[in-house]
Scaffold this motif. Structure first.
Motif, PDB file in Angstrom:
ATOM      1  N   MET A  33       2.095   4.575   9.316  1.00 36.23           N
ATOM      2  CA  MET A  33       1.419   3.726   8.366  1.00 36.23           C
ATOM      3  C   MET A  33       2.450   3.172   7.398  1.00 36.23           C
ATOM      4  SD  MET A  33      -1.662   4.809   5.897  1.00 36.23           S
ATOM      5  CE  MET A  33      -2.577   3.580   5.060  1.00 36.23           C
ATOM      6  N   ALA A  34       2.420   1.894   7.157  1.00 34.41           N
ATOM      7  CA  ALA A  34       3.397   1.258   6.276  1.00 34.41           C
ATOM      8  C   ALA A  34       3.072   1.566   4.828  1.00 34.41           C
ATOM      9  CB  ALA A  34       3.386  -0.242   6.503  1.00 34.41           C
ATOM     10  N   SER A  35       4.104   1.589   4.041  1.00 30.80           N
ATOM     11  CA  SER A  35       3.935   1.836   2.622  1.00 30.80           C
ATOM     12  C   SER A  35       3.263   0.630   1.984  1.00 30.80           C
ATOM     13  CB  SER A  35       5.304   2.084   1.989  1.00 30.80           C
ATOM     14  OG  SER A  35       5.201   2.079   0.595  1.00 30.80           O
ATOM     15  N   ARG A  36       2.327   0.871   1.109  1.00 30.13           N
ATOM     16  CA  ARG A  36       1.691  -0.238   0.413  1.00 30.13           C
ATOM     17  C   ARG A  36       1.710   0.058  -1.076  1.00 30.13           C
ATOM     18  NH1 ARG A  36      -3.669   0.911  -0.951  1.00 30.13           N
ATOM     19  NH2 ARG A  36      -4.466   2.768   0.042  1.00 30.13           N
ATOM     20  N   ARG A  37       1.793  -0.978  -1.847  1.00 35.24           N
ATOM     21  CA  ARG A  37       1.899  -0.852  -3.292  1.00 35.24           C
ATOM     22  C   ARG A  37       0.512  -0.686  -3.892  1.00 35.24           C
ATOM     23  NH1 ARG A  37       5.665   0.248  -7.219  1.00 35.24           N
ATOM     24  NH2 ARG A  37       5.153  -0.859  -9.096  1.00 35.24           N
ATOM     25  N   TYR A  69       6.006   7.568   4.257  1.00 30.56           N
ATOM     26  CA  TYR A  69       4.740   7.505   3.538  1.00 30.56           C
ATOM     27  C   TYR A  69       3.889   8.662   4.051  1.00 30.56           C
ATOM     28  CZ  TYR A  69       0.807   5.279   1.166  1.00 30.56           C
ATOM     29  OH  TYR A  69      -0.233   4.996   0.335  1.00 30.56           O
ATOM     30  N   PRO A  70       3.271   9.429   3.171  1.00 25.32           N
ATOM     31  CA  PRO A  70       2.510  10.595   3.651  1.00 25.32           C
ATOM     32  C   PRO A  70       1.409  10.191   4.640  1.00 25.32           C
ATOM     33  CG  PRO A  70       2.435  10.423   1.242  1.00 25.32           C
ATOM     34  CD  PRO A  70       3.193   9.255   1.738  1.00 25.32           C
ATOM     35  N   ALA A  71       1.277  10.969   5.683  1.00 21.98           N
ATOM     36  CA  ALA A  71       0.249  10.700   6.692  1.00 21.98           C
ATOM     37  C   ALA A  71      -1.121  11.095   6.145  1.00 21.98           C
ATOM     38  CB  ALA A  71       0.541  11.486   7.959  1.00 21.98           C
ATOM     39  N   ASP A  72      -2.105  10.295   6.477  1.00 22.10           N
ATOM     40  CA  ASP A  72      -3.475  10.567   6.036  1.00 22.10           C
ATOM     41  C   ASP A  72      -4.119  11.540   7.011  1.00 22.10           C
ATOM     42  OD1 ASP A  72      -5.972  10.578   4.999  1.00 22.10           O
ATOM     43  OD2 ASP A  72      -6.434   8.495   5.460  1.00 22.10           O
ATOM     44  N   THR A  73      -4.251  12.787   6.582  1.00 23.77           N
ATOM     45  CA  THR A  73      -4.850  13.809   7.448  1.00 23.77           C
ATOM     46  C   THR A  73      -6.235  14.227   6.973  1.00 23.77           C
ATOM     47  OG1 THR A  73      -3.813  15.557   6.155  1.00 23.77           O
ATOM     48  CG2 THR A  73      -2.592  14.735   8.067  1.00 23.77           C
ATOM     49  N   LEU A  74      -6.664  13.734   5.806  1.00 20.03           N
ATOM     50  CA  LEU A  74      -7.922  14.216   5.236  1.00 20.03           C
ATOM     51  C   LEU A  74      -9.070  13.225   5.331  1.00 20.03           C
ATOM     52  CD1 LEU A  74      -6.501  15.925   2.037  1.00 20.03           C
ATOM     53  CD2 LEU A  74      -7.109  16.981   4.199  1.00 20.03           C
ATOM     54  N   SER A 112     -10.480  11.789   7.875  1.00 18.31           N
ATOM     55  CA  SER A 112     -11.449  12.132   8.925  1.00 18.31           C
ATOM     56  C   SER A 112     -12.337  13.293   8.484  1.00 18.31           C
ATOM     57  CB  SER A 112     -10.724  12.480  10.222  1.00 18.31           C
ATOM     58  OG  SER A 112      -9.875  13.598  10.026  1.00 18.31           O
ATOM     59  N   GLN A 113     -11.762  14.266   7.772  1.00 21.64           N
ATOM     60  CA  GLN A 113     -12.570  15.389   7.281  1.00 21.64           C
ATOM     61  C   GLN A 113     -13.575  14.922   6.232  1.00 21.64           C
ATOM     62  OE1 GLN A 113      -9.867  18.363   5.837  1.00 21.64           O
ATOM     63  NE2 GLN A 113      -8.907  18.674   7.823  1.00 21.64           N
ATOM     64  N   VAL A 114     -13.129  14.032   5.341  1.00 20.54           N
ATOM     65  CA  VAL A 114     -14.012  13.516   4.304  1.00 20.54           C
ATOM     66  C   VAL A 114     -15.139  12.698   4.931  1.00 20.54           C
ATOM     67  CG1 VAL A 114     -14.151  11.933   2.332  1.00 20.54           C
ATOM     68  CG2 VAL A 114     -12.265  13.560   2.494  1.00 20.54           C
ATOM     69  N   GLU A 115     -14.805  11.882   5.949  1.00 20.48           N
ATOM     70  CA  GLU A 115     -15.823  11.073   6.612  1.00 20.48           C
ATOM     71  C   GLU A 115     -16.832  11.955   7.350  1.00 20.48           C
ATOM     72  OE1 GLU A 115     -13.489   8.413   8.960  1.00 20.48           O
ATOM     73  OE2 GLU A 115     -13.161   7.028   7.278  1.00 20.48           O
ATOM     74  N   ALA A 116     -16.349  13.035   7.973  1.00 18.97           N
ATOM     75  CA  ALA A 116     -17.268  13.968   8.651  1.00 18.97           C
ATOM     76  C   ALA A 116     -18.176  14.645   7.632  1.00 18.97           C
ATOM     77  CB  ALA A 116     -16.466  15.009   9.432  1.00 18.97           C
TER      78      ALA A 116
END
Length: 172
Positions: free
Chosen positions: A1-5, A81-86, A88-92
């Motif tokens: 995932m690209a870094s975004r401001r 950029y930190p990977a988004d791992t949470l 999917s858990q929040v959506e579930a």
């Protein structure tokens, strides 16, 4: 995932404040303050790292090869950029909560229908000041005095009744 401001907070604080109970308002205020402080600190820094004047350093650093080595290291540095791992858990969890909310609404609608039926039944009865004892017995057979099938003794309170079995006490 690209870094975004990050340009601004994506949290709708007004909508969140409406849902927070009054005893938790101070916690929300403290959290919003920390979030705003973090956002200000992010915005205080430039979006891209500063450009280095490598030619200036090559002229002024007497050690041969040192500037080229630092330049290669600086240009090859990639901070991930930190990977988004949470998400999917929040959506579930959100789906589960939405199912629970839908079930609660369905149960509430059935309770509302039941209570409206009880209200309609109560409204259809004679007012208590116009009822006779027979009308009361017809409307509330479980609460009316029944001297034949369920005789009671003065003062007719449940704790003053003689009962042979515990089941009889439950009926009084």
């Amino acid at each position: 995932m690209a870094s975004r401001r990050i340009a601004q907070s994506s949290i709708n604080w007004a909508a969140l404040a409406e849902r927070v109970p009054p005893n938790q308002k101070t916690n929300l205020t403290a959290f919003k303050s920390m979030s705003d402080k973090y956002l200000r600190s992010v915005l205080a820094n430039p979006e891209t790292p500063p450009k280095m004047d490598w030619a200036f350093y090559q002229k002024n650093v007497p050690i041969a090869g040192m500037v080229e080595k630092f330049q290669k290291a600086y240009e090859s540095l990639q901070i991930p950029y930190p990977a988004d791992t949470l998400t999917s858990q929040v959506e579930a969890q959100e789906k589960q909560v939405l199912q629970e909310v839908a079930q609660f609404i369905k149960d509430s609608e059935s309770r509302i229908a039941e209570y409206q039926a009880q209200i309609a039944t109560t409204k259809s009865l004679l007012p208590f000041d116009q009822m006779t004892m027979e009308d009361f017995r017809d409307a509330y057979p479980d609460q009316a005095l029944d001297p034949i099938n369920r005789p009671t003794y003065w003062p007719h309170t449940p704790e003053d009744q003689k009962c042979d079995t515990p089941n009889e006490k439950a009926h009084h």
